[in-house]
Design a protein around this motif. Sequence first.
Motif, PDB file in Angstrom:
ATOM      1  N   GLN A 194       0.854  -1.220   0.000  1.00 46.77           N
ATOM      2  CA  GLN A 194       0.000   0.000   0.000  1.00 46.77           C
ATOM      3  C   GLN A 194       0.875   1.250   0.000  1.00 46.77           C
ATOM      4  OE1 GLN A 194      -3.518  -0.325  -0.012  1.00 46.77           O
ATOM      5  NE2 GLN A 194      -3.400   1.842  -0.572  1.00 46.77           N
ATOM      6  N   ALA A 195       0.685   2.087  -1.003  1.00 46.71           N
ATOM      7  CA  ALA A 195       1.539   3.269  -1.167  1.00 46.71           C
ATOM      8  C   ALA A 195       1.259   4.315  -0.094  1.00 46.71           C
ATOM      9  CB  ALA A 195       1.315   3.871  -2.546  1.00 46.71           C
ATOM     10  N   TRP A 196       2.289   5.058   0.242  1.00 50.49           N
ATOM     11  CA  TRP A 196       2.179   6.189   1.181  1.00 50.49           C
ATOM     12  C   TRP A 196       1.097   7.136   0.658  1.00 50.49           C
ATOM     13  CZ3 TRP A 196       2.769  11.495   1.701  1.00 50.49           C
ATOM     14  CH2 TRP A 196       3.046  11.967   2.990  1.00 50.49           C
ATOM     15  N   THR A 197       0.166   7.498   1.518  1.00 52.30           N
ATOM     16  CA  THR A 197      -0.999   8.263   1.048  1.00 52.30           C
ATOM     17  C   THR A 197      -1.198   9.559   1.824  1.00 52.30           C
ATOM     18  OG1 THR A 197      -2.121   6.234   0.376  1.00 52.30           O
ATOM     19  CG2 THR A 197      -3.508   8.176   0.705  1.00 52.30           C
ATOM     20  N   ALA A 198      -1.314  10.654   1.080  1.00 46.47           N
ATOM     21  CA  ALA A 198      -1.704  11.937   1.662  1.00 46.47           C
ATOM     22  C   ALA A 198      -3.171  12.164   1.341  1.00 46.47           C
ATOM     23  CB  ALA A 198      -0.851  13.059   1.084  1.00 46.47           C
ATOM     24  N   ARG A 199      -3.984  12.227   2.395  1.00 47.64           N
ATOM     25  CA  ARG A 199      -5.416  12.489   2.230  1.00 47.64           C
ATOM     26  C   ARG A 199      -5.670  13.898   2.731  1.00 47.64           C
ATOM     27  NH1 ARG A 199      -8.257   7.476   4.201  1.00 47.64           N
ATOM     28  NH2 ARG A 199      -7.428   6.697   2.235  1.00 47.64           N
ATOM     29  N   ILE A 200      -6.183  14.748   1.863  1.00 46.07           N
ATOM     30  CA  ILE A 200      -6.287  16.172   2.182  1.00 46.07           C
ATOM     31  C   ILE A 200      -7.729  16.620   2.255  1.00 46.07           C
ATOM     32  CG2 ILE A 200      -5.645  18.483   1.411  1.00 46.07           C
ATOM     33  CD1 ILE A 200      -3.394  16.931  -0.204  1.00 46.07           C
ATOM     34  N   LEU A 201      -8.072  17.236   3.368  1.00 44.40           N
ATOM     35  CA  LEU A 201      -9.404  17.822   3.541  1.00 44.40           C
ATOM     36  C   LEU A 201      -9.286  19.322   3.342  1.00 44.40           C
ATOM     37  CD1 LEU A 201      -9.364  15.086   5.110  1.00 44.40           C
ATOM     38  CD2 LEU A 201     -11.133  16.048   6.543  1.00 44.40           C
ATOM     39  N   THR A 202      -9.992  19.826   2.355  1.00 42.63           N
ATOM     40  CA  THR A 202      -9.801  21.217   1.966  1.00 42.63           C
ATOM     41  C   THR A 202     -11.072  21.772   1.335  1.00 42.63           C
ATOM     42  OG1 THR A 202      -8.554  22.653   0.444  1.00 42.63           O
ATOM     43  CG2 THR A 202      -8.799  20.353  -0.214  1.00 42.63           C
ATOM     44  N   LEU A 203     -11.198  23.085   1.361  1.00 39.06           N
ATOM     45  CA  LEU A 203     -12.278  23.745   0.617  1.00 39.06           C
ATOM     46  C   LEU A 203     -11.819  24.072  -0.807  1.00 39.06           C
ATOM     47  CD1 LEU A 203     -13.493  26.107   3.473  1.00 39.06           C
ATOM     48  CD2 LEU A 203     -14.788  24.214   2.457  1.00 39.06           C
ATOM     49  N   PHE A 204     -10.535  23.825  -1.090  1.00 40.74           N
ATOM     50  CA  PHE A 204      -9.972  24.148  -2.404  1.00 40.74           C
ATOM     51  C   PHE A 204      -9.191  22.979  -3.002  1.00 40.74           C
ATOM     52  CE2 PHE A 204     -10.496  27.972   0.103  1.00 40.74           C
ATOM     53  CZ  PHE A 204     -11.235  28.775  -0.751  1.00 40.74           C
ATOM     54  N   PRO A 205      -9.883  21.880  -3.306  1.00 38.63           N
ATOM     55  CA  PRO A 205      -9.178  20.705  -3.831  1.00 38.63           C
ATOM     56  C   PRO A 205      -8.464  20.976  -5.157  1.00 38.63           C
ATOM     57  CG  PRO A 205     -11.572  20.416  -3.909  1.00 38.63           C
ATOM     58  CD  PRO A 205     -11.310  21.635  -3.102  1.00 38.63           C
ATOM     59  N   GLU A 206      -8.859  22.038  -5.864  1.00 35.01           N
ATOM     60  CA  GLU A 206      -8.187  22.357  -7.146  1.00 35.01           C
ATOM     61  C   GLU A 206      -6.742  22.776  -6.930  1.00 35.01           C
ATOM     62  OE1 GLU A 206     -10.394  24.828  -5.849  1.00 35.01           O
ATOM     63  OE2 GLU A 206     -12.020  23.365  -6.034  1.00 35.01           O
ATOM     64  N   MET A 207      -6.379  23.111  -5.689  1.00 32.65           N
ATOM     65  CA  MET A 207      -4.989  23.494  -5.414  1.00 32.65           C
ATOM     66  C   MET A 207      -4.035  22.299  -5.457  1.00 32.65           C
ATOM     67  SD  MET A 207      -4.928  26.414  -2.513  1.00 32.65           S
ATOM     68  CE  MET A 207      -6.018  27.833  -2.536  1.00 32.65           C
ATOM     69  N   PHE A 208      -4.588  21.078  -5.562  1.00 34.27           N
ATOM     70  CA  PHE A 208      -3.773  19.860  -5.551  1.00 34.27           C
ATOM     71  C   PHE A 208      -3.905  19.112  -6.866  1.00 34.27           C
ATOM     72  CE2 PHE A 208      -4.924  21.072  -1.309  1.00 34.27           C
ATOM     73  CZ  PHE A 208      -3.737  20.973  -0.617  1.00 34.27           C
ATOM     74  N   PRO A 209      -2.894  18.421  -7.368  1.00 35.87           N
ATOM     75  CA  PRO A 209      -1.570  18.297  -6.765  1.00 35.87           C
ATOM     76  C   PRO A 209      -0.711  19.555  -6.915  1.00 35.87           C
ATOM     77  CG  PRO A 209      -1.612  17.139  -8.842  1.00 35.87           C
ATOM     78  CD  PRO A 209      -3.004  17.613  -8.586  1.00 35.87           C
ATOM     79  N   GLY A 210      -1.115  20.500  -7.804  1.00 37.38           N
ATOM     80  CA  GLY A 210      -0.325  21.721  -7.950  1.00 37.38           C
ATOM     81  C   GLY A 210       1.131  21.380  -8.212  1.00 37.38           C
TER      82      GLY A 210
END
Length: 241
Positions: A1-17
Amino acid sequence: QAWTARILTLFPEMFPGPLGQSLAGKALEKGIWRLETMQIRDFATDKHRTVDDTPFGGGAGMVMRPDVVDAALAAATGDGLGTKGNGPAIYLTPRGRLLKQDLVQELAAGPGVVLLCGRYEGLDERVIEARGLLEVSLGDFVLSGGEPAALALIDACVRLLPGVMGAEATLDEESFDAGLLEYPHYTRPAEWKDKKVPEVLISGHHEKIQSWRQAQSEETTKLRRPDLWDAYLKRGAAGDR
Ligand code: ADE
């Protein structure tokens, strides 16, 4: 299982940037790590999808509601208050513990991170307590939101994952691990704008080069970061190295 960054945000469009580029981007394509974003607003329950409200006690700005953020965190962590297979749930805030390389190494060695990015003036304190969020700060400055901090934290972790850095050797040589700042670097041309590259680096004498670099690291650290220098001296005295 790959290392996972799970991000909670109001601006998901900023990722992956920026994390979609270069070293991190290639590693992402290779599946060495995974990035998942979750829109906090999706966990609002009213018809206007409200995520924030005015602060009790008055004052400027808005505060993120604990119930909405809690629901998002529950979904992100598969509920249960613990960190389980996700790694710690981190709230990025200037009030947090200063991010240092030792925490980066711990996070990179684990299954990943759940990152909560705040906006507005803050987050209701009760959800921080209820979820046992680890509060982390990038430094003594204020960003307009947690997203750039999340990008920086993930970048710092991802470059440590096995198979990400092109030459693994560049990691081992990092003076930061020893608690010192990096020595100065030079490349061609050997003379530029009347400035010459330090003679010792051209000498090919590897021991002399090593001790020159060590001395440079020490001088720079003393001068720029007396706090790191003190810690370095104490570590040496304790015989940790
Ligand atoms: N959010 C806003 N400012 C921040 C900082 N300095 N570090 C981490 N998260 C933040």
